[in-house]
Design an enzyme around this catalytic site. Structure first.
Site, mmCIF file in Angstrom:
data_model
loop_
_atom_site.group_PDB
_atom_site.id
_atom_site.type_symbol
_atom_site.label_atom_id
_atom_site.label_comp_id
_atom_site.label_asym_id
_atom_site.label_seq_id
_atom_site.Cartn_x
_atom_site.Cartn_y
_atom_site.Cartn_z
ATOM 1 N N GLU A 11 10.105 11.804 13.611
ATOM 2 C CA GLU A 11 9.812 12.226 12.234
ATOM 3 C C GLU A 11 10.756 13.332 11.794
ATOM 4 O O GLU A 11 11.176 13.381 10.627
ATOM 5 C CB GLU A 11 8.356 12.680 12.123
ATOM 6 C CG GLU A 11 7.347 11.556 12.315
ATOM 7 C CD GLU A 11 7.562 10.410 11.343
ATOM 8 O OE1 GLU A 11 7.692 10.661 10.129
ATOM 9 O OE2 GLU A 11 7.629 9.256 11.805
ATOM 10 N N TRP B 9 13.751 11.496 10.846
ATOM 11 C CA TRP B 9 13.671 10.870 9.524
ATOM 12 C C TRP B 9 13.953 11.885 8.426
ATOM 13 O O TRP B 9 14.628 11.575 7.435
ATOM 14 C CB TRP B 9 12.305 10.213 9.321
ATOM 15 C CG TRP B 9 12.220 9.487 8.013
ATOM 16 C CD1 TRP B 9 11.637 9.911 6.866
ATOM 17 C CD2 TRP B 9 12.792 8.207 7.713
ATOM 18 N NE1 TRP B 9 11.786 8.987 5.864
ATOM 19 C CE2 TRP B 9 12.497 7.928 6.354
ATOM 20 C CE3 TRP B 9 13.518 7.271 8.449
ATOM 21 C CZ2 TRP B 9 12.900 6.749 5.725
ATOM 22 C CZ3 TRP B 9 13.921 6.096 7.818
ATOM 23 C CH2 TRP B 9 13.607 5.852 6.483
ATOM 24 N N TRP C 281 11.330 -3.649 -14.419
ATOM 25 C CA TRP C 281 10.197 -2.725 -14.359
ATOM 26 C C TRP C 281 9.413 -2.771 -15.659
ATOM 27 O O TRP C 281 9.980 -2.954 -16.741
ATOM 28 C CB TRP C 281 10.684 -1.302 -14.127
ATOM 29 C CG TRP C 281 11.484 -1.058 -12.878
ATOM 30 C CD1 TRP C 281 12.794 -0.704 -12.817
ATOM 31 C CD2 TRP C 281 11.024 -1.122 -11.515
ATOM 32 N NE1 TRP C 281 13.187 -0.557 -11.508
ATOM 33 C CE2 TRP C 281 12.123 -0.813 -10.687
ATOM 34 C CE3 TRP C 281 9.807 -1.440 -10.921
ATOM 35 C CZ2 TRP C 281 12.038 -0.784 -9.306
ATOM 36 C CZ3 TRP C 281 9.715 -1.422 -9.539
ATOM 37 C CH2 TRP C 281 10.818 -1.097 -8.748
ATOM 38 N N ASN D 119 0.535 10.967 5.118
ATOM 39 C CA ASN D 119 1.740 10.138 5.026
ATOM 40 C C ASN D 119 1.426 8.651 4.904
ATOM 41 O O ASN D 119 2.068 7.930 4.129
ATOM 42 C CB ASN D 119 2.630 10.368 6.243
ATOM 43 C CG ASN D 119 3.946 9.634 6.128
ATOM 44 O OD1 ASN D 119 4.714 9.878 5.203
ATOM 45 N ND2 ASN D 119 4.207 8.723 7.048
ATOM 46 N N TRP E 188 10.068 3.129 -9.629
ATOM 47 C CA TRP E 188 9.735 4.108 -8.585
ATOM 48 C C TRP E 188 10.015 5.535 -9.028
ATOM 49 O O TRP E 188 9.380 6.479 -8.558
ATOM 50 C CB TRP E 188 10.507 3.801 -7.295
ATOM 51 C CG TRP E 188 12.013 3.871 -7.411
ATOM 52 C CD1 TRP E 188 12.859 2.840 -7.654
ATOM 53 C CD2 TRP E 188 12.832 5.029 -7.280
ATOM 54 N NE1 TRP E 188 14.159 3.268 -7.687
ATOM 55 C CE2 TRP E 188 14.179 4.615 -7.449
ATOM 56 C CE3 TRP E 188 12.580 6.377 -7.027
ATOM 57 C CZ2 TRP E 188 15.265 5.490 -7.391
ATOM 58 C CZ3 TRP E 188 13.652 7.263 -6.964
ATOM 59 C CH2 TRP E 188 14.980 6.824 -7.145
ATOM 60 N N TRP F 243 10.607 7.531 -1.580
ATOM 61 C CA TRP F 243 10.222 6.629 -2.658
ATOM 62 C C TRP F 243 11.129 5.407 -2.686
ATOM 63 O O TRP F 243 10.666 4.279 -2.886
ATOM 64 C CB TRP F 243 10.232 7.358 -4.002
ATOM 65 C CG TRP F 243 8.902 7.958 -4.309
ATOM 66 C CD1 TRP F 243 8.460 9.213 -3.981
ATOM 67 C CD2 TRP F 243 7.812 7.309 -4.967
ATOM 68 N NE1 TRP F 243 7.160 9.378 -4.401
ATOM 69 C CE2 TRP F 243 6.736 8.238 -5.011
ATOM 70 C CE3 TRP F 243 7.633 6.052 -5.532
ATOM 71 C CZ2 TRP F 243 5.511 7.927 -5.595
ATOM 72 C CZ3 TRP F 243 6.408 5.737 -6.122
ATOM 73 C CH2 TRP F 243 5.366 6.673 -6.142
#
Length: 498
Positions: A284, A287, A315, A350, A368, A391
């Site tokens: 993590e 990441w 969209w 999360n 998004w 996102w």
């Protein structure tokens, strides 16, 4: 010497502060609030509150050492010039930023100040590995997380964190500087009327000591269960360190070193693919590095689809649906619980973040960037790298992203990760009386079961904004219009069962 604090609000493992203190020259610790700073996105409301309490804690720490934090509002270059002129400082030290325009502004400032004869140095204080040092065999940036993180780990452990300087001499502020100073309260970071930050105050003690205490508690009490239980939103297995990392009250090097020490002390063996909990948490941290890596190499991360095919995505515009999502009134209990937790505490588990983000981009078919903007305004851990990168990962438009056709089913996600409905019952109390079987799908309960639980669907709690299967089909049809939608669609739960 001026030490310019930015997103590094701590004394320990603060390279700019350490190097400035090592010169033996008197220090001025400066924080500049510049809403129009080049390359810097103005902080959202929740982050402004978090900055307020963190800056207050940093000032208190400096006062314990005989100094103080000088806070000035204004254009960064102008404030620095004024501080240099008023103090006679011979140098400026700061830790690096990684956004494109921010880097350009820092480079131009460094060059100008050096031309004026000042000592100007910048340091690595926010990452484990500098982004320009991790490249593939062709000398290009990695676009896949696993390859990126393997390359980082092959490079060896990052340097160990440094303690706070043992000796710091602080310059007495001349009149010219005290006149420049702004009072923290005057910046308007903390809400007054209405005061919506009560839940955040309860959830997040601020400052460096609170960050280190949270790190110790996680490693000594929660790490054992991390890999197996971190997806349970009602539990306490996650680290909850992200807000402290976001403002730099804790450095990633401190987290990395403490984790490695904990690994030597004991091993929390995970039942998930044989990994240890420590290794999972280290991933993590990796990441987070990958998010900053993306921001460094693709500076318009928050504005542009990293996968160009998504520029053709049709969209929808639906202000009513967006507002229902923001308020936790979508009719899907897991989604609504997450959005209410976010509003109350400035944070969201999360696993639930992935579900609610998928709901925006796929169930509602909203861009998004609309969801990312709401998170930016309401998260205490919002930062310019992790927020848009994650996102884009969920939407499918980013690097190494989840496939667009991986559409989270909020009901199945709730049943899998919150099987007893503990999380939903905490944040959506109006349906708390429903049996476990229906707490994630109240519309399937009978009239008698709803009446017994005191629930009137459509009155006490909304019916679903969209029906999952129809929304999923609409999303796949929209994705097909980008020319990239011919892959075999697979729900995440269906894939997991294969």
């Amino acid at each position: 010497m001026i030490v310019w604090f930015r997103d590094d609000l701590r004394l320990a493992d603060q390279p700019a502060l350490a190097r400035a203190a090592a010169t033996g020259q008197p220090l001025i610790c400066l924080y500049i609030h510049d809403p129009q700073a080049a390359g810097e996105r103005p902080p959202g409301a929740a982050m402004r509150w978090w900055l307020h309490v963190t800056l207050k804690a940093l000032d208190a720490s400096l006062r314990e050492h005989g100094g103080r934090l000088l806070i000035v509002e204004g254009a960064q270059d102008e404030v620095l010039d004024a501080c240099i002129a008023a103090s006679g400082a011979s140098g400026v030290f700061w830790n690096r930023r990684y956004g494109g325009k921010a880097r350009e502004a820092d480079a131009a400032l460094k060059s100008r100040l050096r031309d004026d004869g000042l000592t100007v140095e910048s340091f690595s204080g926010a990452l484990l590995y500098e982004p320009w040092t991790v490249l593939n065999q062709s000398g290009e940036p990695f676009q896949v997380y696993t390859a990126f993180w393997r390359a980082c780990r092959r490079a060896g452990d990052p340097p160990p964190p440094e303690p706070a300087p043992e000796r710091m001499i602080f310059q007495r502020l001349p009149a010219g500087l005290t006149q420049l100073a702004s009072k923290l309260d005057a910046l308007g970071f903390e809400p007054k009327k209405p005061d919506w930050a009560a839940g955040m105050r309860d959830a997040w003690p601020a400052g460096e000591e609170a960050a280190l205490e949270r790190l110790r508690a996680f490693l000594h009490s929660d790490l054992e269960a991390y890999a197996d239980e971190r997806d349970d939103p009602s539990g306490a297995a996650t680290s909850r360190l992200s807000p402290y990392l976001a403002v730099g009250a804790l450095s990633p090097r401190q987290a990395f070193a403490a984790l490695k020490a904990a690994q030597h002390g004991r091993h929390g063996q995970s039942a998930t693919r044989g990994e240890t909990s420590a290794e999972k948490f280290l991933g993590e941290l990796g990441w987070r590095e990958f998010c900053y890596y993306q921001r460094f190499h693709w500076p318009d991360l928050a504005e542009r689809n990293l996968r160009a095919a998504f520029d053709a995505m049709p969209w929808r515009r639906d202000a009513k649906a967006l507002r229902a999502w923001q308020r936790g009134q979508t009719g899907y209990p897991l989604v609504d619980a997450g959005m209410r937790e976010l509003w109350h505490t400035g944070w969201m588990h999360n696993r639930v973040r992935m579900v609610v983000a998928s709901f925006v981009a796929k169930h509602l078919l909203l861009d998004w960037r609309e969801g990312e903007a709401w998170f930016w305004d309401t998260l205490v851990d919002a930062d310019g790298a992790s927020n848009p990168a994650n996102w884009q990962w969920v939407a499918g438009s980013g690097l190494d992203a989840a496939p667009y056709f991986r559409i989270f089913n909020p009901v199945l996600q709730g049943q899998k990760f919150d099987p007893r409905g503990l999380y939903v019952r905490q944040w959506v109390p109006e349906i708390a009386g429903l049996p476990d079987k229906f707490v994630h799908q109240p519309w399937k309960a009978s009239e008698a079961q709803l009446a017994q639980a005191g629930v009137r669907l459509g009155t006490d709690y909304p019916l679903p904004l969209v029906e999952h299967d129809r929304a999923r089909q609409r999303a796949l049809e929209a994705f097909a219009k980008t020319g990239k939608g011919k892959s075999q669609p697979v729900d995440d739960e269906r894939k997991a069962k294969q």
